[in-house]
Design an enzyme around this catalytic site. Structure first.
Site, PDB file in Angstrom:
ATOM      1  N   CYS A 135       2.759  10.837   0.040  1.00 28.60           N
ATOM      2  CA  CYS A 135       2.247   9.956  -1.468  1.00 28.60           C
ATOM      3  C   CYS A 135       3.773  10.173  -1.692  1.00 28.60           C
ATOM      4  O   CYS A 135       4.129  11.320  -1.902  1.00 28.60           O
ATOM      5  CB  CYS A 135       1.058  10.503  -2.081  1.00 28.60           C
ATOM      6  SG  CYS A 135       1.011  10.296  -3.572  1.00 28.60           S
ATOM      7  N   HIS A 177      -4.458   3.243  -1.833  1.00 30.00           N
ATOM      8  CA  HIS A 177      -3.947   4.586  -2.250  1.00 30.00           C
ATOM      9  C   HIS A 177      -3.134   4.312  -2.861  1.00 30.00           C
ATOM     10  O   HIS A 177      -3.354   5.040  -4.656  1.00 30.00           O
ATOM     11  CB  HIS A 177      -2.157   4.145  -1.303  1.00 30.00           C
ATOM     12  CG  HIS A 177      -2.175   5.892  -1.595  1.00 30.00           C
ATOM     13  ND1 HIS A 177      -1.836   7.006  -1.548  1.00 30.00           N
ATOM     14  CD2 HIS A 177      -1.120   5.725  -3.101  1.00 30.00           C
ATOM     15  CE1 HIS A 177      -1.195   7.784  -1.318  1.00 30.00           C
ATOM     16  NE2 HIS A 177      -0.259   7.360  -2.468  1.00 30.00           N
ATOM     17  N   GLU A 178      -2.674   3.133  -4.088  1.00 28.58           N
ATOM     18  CA  GLU A 178      -1.790   2.287  -5.755  1.00 28.58           C
ATOM     19  C   GLU A 178      -3.089   2.468  -6.128  1.00 28.58           C
ATOM     20  O   GLU A 178      -3.274   3.121  -7.715  1.00 28.58           O
ATOM     21  CB  GLU A 178      -1.593   1.315  -5.110  1.00 28.58           C
ATOM     22  CG  GLU A 178      -0.270   2.673  -4.238  1.00 28.58           C
ATOM     23  CD  GLU A 178       0.620   2.891  -4.339  1.00 28.58           C
ATOM     24  OE1 GLU A 178       0.788   3.066  -5.443  1.00 28.58           O
ATOM     25  OE2 GLU A 178       1.048   3.485  -3.658  1.00 28.58           O
ATOM     26  N   HIS A 181      -4.322   5.338  -7.943  1.00 26.41           N
ATOM     27  CA  HIS A 181      -3.700   5.997  -8.926  1.00 26.41           C
ATOM     28  C   HIS A 181      -3.761   5.744  -9.786  1.00 26.41           C
ATOM     29  O   HIS A 181      -3.659   6.529 -10.940  1.00 26.41           O
ATOM     30  CB  HIS A 181      -2.220   5.869  -7.864  1.00 26.41           C
ATOM     31  CG  HIS A 181      -1.569   6.445  -7.577  1.00 26.41           C
ATOM     32  ND1 HIS A 181      -1.394   7.807  -7.684  1.00 26.41           N
ATOM     33  CD2 HIS A 181      -0.649   6.537  -6.049  1.00 26.41           C
ATOM     34  CE1 HIS A 181      -0.545   8.255  -7.120  1.00 26.41           C
ATOM     35  NE2 HIS A 181       0.216   7.937  -5.895  1.00 26.41           N
TER      36      HIS A 181
END
Length: 216
Positions: A135, A177-178, A181
């Site tokens: 990351c 993953h995004e 976030h």
């Protein structure tokens, strides 16, 4: 981007395939470059910065400020040599992410999603892939993390049009993953305590290759 026509409907921003998913594999180089040349690269926020640990706000204004933010995100992503970037990673608490990421077959996917929602997968689609993950907000650190090898995200484009994005393999990992976030979670939050501690140690011992915002 100019309007593109698919079937009898006209969509702005992205062309859609026959199943209604965006076509993010065409003209990737030109589209990424256009965003990047309009944008300004910003430093990356790192773990510990409060903006990374709270759910971001939904985007409600689909105007020039949002377009400028996406341009800056593409520029920042390129500087950091990343494959995906969420808005809070450059200190902006809005639900937006950009990506320029290959899948496991080497096909390049380039695009953005506003107000993304990760779709729940039926049990027969939840095949876990144990992959190495890193990351930009945890620079120089990597860890093994199992994620489904398919992902589907629904959201909007810069113009407020409803869009759907789907991906497999490494690109599926990027989409998950995004999206995480923007809801206040980093990949290290999904690790065991020991693996999380090891990732933070790697970060402490390493030197980022791109500008970061130091935590006070």
């Amino acid at each position: 981007m100019a309007q593109q026509e698919t079937g009898e409907q006209i969509f702005t921003g992205y062309a859609l395939d026959d199943d209604g998913y965006i076509v993010d594999t065409e003209d990737c180089e030109a589209r990424e470059l256009a965003h990047r040349e309009r944008g300004t690269s910003r430093p990356i926020t790192v773990v510990g910065n409060p903006v990374l640990h709270h759910e971001c706000a939904d985007v409600t204004d689909f105007g020039p400020e949002l377009a400028a933010l996406v341009d800056d995100m593409f520029a920042s992503q390129k500087t950091a040599e990343g494959v995906g970037l969420a808005a809070n990673q450059i200190g902006v608490g809005l639900k937006v992410f950009v990506y320029d990421c290959p899948d496991d077959e080497g096909v390049r996917h380039t695009g953005h999603v506003v107000n993304p929602v990760l779709q729940e997968l039926p049990a027969d689609r939840r095949h876990l892939d144990d992959g190495n993950e890193g990351c930009l907000s945890v620079p120089t650190a990597y860890a093994e993390l199992a994620r489904p090898d398919f992902a589907e995200v629904h959201g909007k484009d810069l113009h407020g049009n409803d869009i759907k994005v789907r991906g497999t393999g490494y690109f599926a990992r990027c989409l998950q993953h995004e999206t995480d976030h923007l809801y206040g979670f980093l990949y290290i939050d999904k690790l065991s305590k020991r693996d999380r501690k090891d990732a933070l140690r790697q970060m402490e011992e390493g030197t980022p290759r791109y500008p970061v915002v130091p935590n006070d």
